[in-house]
Write a protein that holds these residues in place. Structure first.
Motif, PDB file in Angstrom:
ATOM      1  N   PHE A  66       0.956  -1.315  -0.269  1.00 62.14           N
ATOM      2  CA  PHE A  66       0.030  -0.010   0.104  1.00 62.14           C
ATOM      3  C   PHE A  66       0.880   1.201   0.099  1.00 62.14           C
ATOM      4  O   PHE A  66       1.913   1.441   0.741  1.00 62.14           O
ATOM      5  CB  PHE A  66      -0.712   0.193   1.365  1.00 62.14           C
ATOM      6  N   ALA A  67       0.751   2.238  -0.987  1.00 63.89           N
ATOM      7  CA  ALA A  67       1.088   3.518  -0.767  1.00 63.89           C
ATOM      8  C   ALA A  67       0.124   4.506  -0.532  1.00 63.89           C
ATOM      9  O   ALA A  67      -0.601   4.736  -1.277  1.00 63.89           O
ATOM     10  CB  ALA A  67       1.774   3.878  -2.046  1.00 63.89           C
ATOM     11  N   ASN A  68       0.597   5.432   0.373  1.00 65.05           N
ATOM     12  CA  ASN A  68      -0.539   6.377   0.884  1.00 65.05           C
ATOM     13  C   ASN A  68      -1.894   5.668   1.017  1.00 65.05           C
ATOM     14  O   ASN A  68      -2.968   6.262   0.840  1.00 65.05           O
ATOM     15  CB  ASN A  68      -0.619   7.444   0.001  1.00 65.05           C
ATOM     16  N   ALA A  69      -1.780   4.393   1.431  1.00 67.84           N
ATOM     17  CA  ALA A  69      -3.165   3.690   2.022  1.00 67.84           C
ATOM     18  C   ALA A  69      -3.969   3.130   0.807  1.00 67.84           C
ATOM     19  O   ALA A  69      -4.932   2.778   0.923  1.00 67.84           O
ATOM     20  CB  ALA A  69      -3.931   4.382   2.861  1.00 67.84           C
ATOM     21  N   ILE A  70      -3.516   3.526  -0.374  1.00 66.53           N
ATOM     22  CA  ILE A  70      -3.773   2.662  -1.564  1.00 66.53           C
ATOM     23  C   ILE A  70      -2.991   1.381  -2.106  1.00 66.53           C
ATOM     24  O   ILE A  70      -1.685   1.602  -2.317  1.00 66.53           O
ATOM     25  CB  ILE A  70      -3.823   3.843  -2.804  1.00 66.53           C
ATOM     26  N   PRO A  71      -3.664   0.376  -2.312  1.00 67.23           N
ATOM     27  CA  PRO A  71      -2.869  -0.880  -2.864  1.00 67.23           C
ATOM     28  C   PRO A  71      -2.466  -0.684  -4.035  1.00 67.23           C
ATOM     29  O   PRO A  71      -3.054  -0.219  -5.178  1.00 67.23           O
ATOM     30  CB  PRO A  71      -4.213  -2.165  -2.884  1.00 67.23           C
ATOM     31  N   ILE A  72      -0.888  -0.991  -4.127  1.00 65.76           N
ATOM     32  CA  ILE A  72      -0.371  -0.352  -5.595  1.00 65.76           C
ATOM     33  C   ILE A  72       0.145  -1.824  -6.254  1.00 65.76           C
ATOM     34  O   ILE A  72       0.201  -1.784  -7.405  1.00 65.76           O
ATOM     35  CB  ILE A  72       0.676   0.328  -5.545  1.00 65.76           C
ATOM     36  N   SER A  73       0.169  -2.791  -5.433  1.00 73.75           N
ATOM     37  CA  SER A  73       0.865  -3.874  -5.901  1.00 73.75           C
ATOM     38  C   SER A  73       0.524  -5.207  -5.126  1.00 73.75           C
ATOM     39  O   SER A  73       0.274  -4.961  -3.802  1.00 73.75           O
ATOM     40  CB  SER A  73       2.548  -3.977  -6.019  1.00 73.75           C
ATOM     41  N   GLU A  74       0.196  -6.480  -5.639  1.00 70.30           N
ATOM     42  CA  GLU A  74      -0.389  -7.580  -4.908  1.00 70.30           C
ATOM     43  C   GLU A  74       0.127  -8.729  -5.517  1.00 70.30           C
ATOM     44  O   GLU A  74       0.248  -8.819  -6.702  1.00 70.30           O
ATOM     45  CB  GLU A  74      -1.767  -7.612  -4.650  1.00 70.30           C
ATOM     46  N   ASP A  75       0.431  -9.909  -4.792  1.00 74.97           N
ATOM     47  CA  ASP A  75       0.581 -11.148  -5.367  1.00 74.97           C
ATOM     48  C   ASP A  75       0.441 -12.063  -4.395  1.00 74.97           C
ATOM     49  O   ASP A  75       0.232 -11.875  -3.204  1.00 74.97           O
ATOM     50  CB  ASP A  75       2.380 -11.186  -5.612  1.00 74.97           C
ATOM     51  N   ILE A  76       0.235 -13.309  -4.734  1.00 72.86           N
ATOM     52  CA  ILE A  76       0.095 -14.645  -3.986  1.00 72.86           C
ATOM     53  C   ILE A  76       0.931 -15.690  -4.232  1.00 72.86           C
ATOM     54  O   ILE A  76       1.418 -15.844  -5.334  1.00 72.86           O
ATOM     55  CB  ILE A  76      -1.298 -15.304  -4.404  1.00 72.86           C
ATOM     56  N   ILE A  77       1.466 -16.039  -3.173  1.00 71.75           N
ATOM     57  CA  ILE A  77       2.401 -17.229  -3.122  1.00 71.75           C
ATOM     58  C   ILE A  77       1.536 -18.583  -2.519  1.00 71.75           C
ATOM     59  O   ILE A  77       1.246 -18.606  -1.568  1.00 71.75           O
ATOM     60  CB  ILE A  77       3.645 -16.927  -2.214  1.00 71.75           C
ATOM     61  N   SER A  78       1.372 -19.632  -3.627  1.00 74.59           N
ATOM     62  CA  SER A  78       0.748 -20.684  -3.128  1.00 74.59           C
ATOM     63  C   SER A  78       1.785 -21.576  -2.379  1.00 74.59           C
ATOM     64  O   SER A  78       2.875 -21.786  -2.734  1.00 74.59           O
ATOM     65  CB  SER A  78       0.261 -21.378  -4.528  1.00 74.59           C
ATOM     66  N   LEU A  79       1.274 -22.190  -1.241  1.00 75.64           N
ATOM     67  CA  LEU A  79       1.822 -23.074  -0.551  1.00 75.64           C
ATOM     68  C   LEU A  79       1.596 -24.636  -0.845  1.00 75.64           C
ATOM     69  O   LEU A  79       2.116 -25.598  -0.191  1.00 75.64           O
ATOM     70  CB  LEU A  79       1.513 -22.775   0.953  1.00 75.64           C
ATOM     71  N   VAL A  80       0.475 -24.734  -1.864  1.00 74.87           N
ATOM     72  CA  VAL A  80       0.170 -26.156  -2.368  1.00 74.87           C
ATOM     73  C   VAL A  80       0.653 -26.600  -3.378  1.00 74.87           C
ATOM     74  O   VAL A  80       0.712 -25.805  -4.678  1.00 74.87           O
ATOM     75  CB  VAL A  80      -1.453 -26.237  -2.607  1.00 74.87           C
ATOM     76  N   PRO A  81       1.410 -27.389  -3.375  1.00 71.61           N
ATOM     77  CA  PRO A  81       2.342 -27.972  -4.893  1.00 71.61           C
ATOM     78  C   PRO A  81       1.236 -28.687  -5.813  1.00 71.61           C
ATOM     79  O   PRO A  81       0.263 -29.133  -5.433  1.00 71.61           O
ATOM     80  CB  PRO A  81       3.108 -29.148  -4.124  1.00 71.61           C
TER      81      PRO A  81
END
Length: 87
Positions: A66-81
């Motif tokens: 979050f930059a200035n409380a606005i989401p600017i980047s997001e990602d998901i890392i899966s833990l399930v093979p």
């Protein structure tokens, strides 16, 4: 009615949630992404600051910047093979 969705929710999943809410009698359906809901719940969303939110669950890790409380980047890392959705 409010739904919080994972950041990688597909349009089909969003529509299914909306249809479920409408079928349950909701007159208005609002959807927000889970990292945003978490930031609001912790009270840091309204502070207009920069922060990184990391959400750990059993099958994935969601990271949102979050930059200035606005989401600017997001990602998901899966833990399930593997992909268990394949037939």
């Amino acid at each position: 009615m409010y739904f919080s969705l994972p950041i990688n929710a597909t349009e089909v999943e969003k529509r299914a949630d909306r249809d479920s809410a409408e079928h349950a009698g909701a007159k208005e359906v609002n959807m927000i992404y889970q990292p945003l809901a978490a930031a609001i719940g912790m009270g840091i969303f309204f502070e207009k600051i920069d922060f990184i939110l990391i959400d750990f669950s059993a099958s994935k890790i969601e990271i949102t910047i979050f930059a200035n409380a606005i989401p600017i980047s997001e990602d998901i890392i899966s833990l399930v093979p593997g992909n268990y959705n394949e037939s």
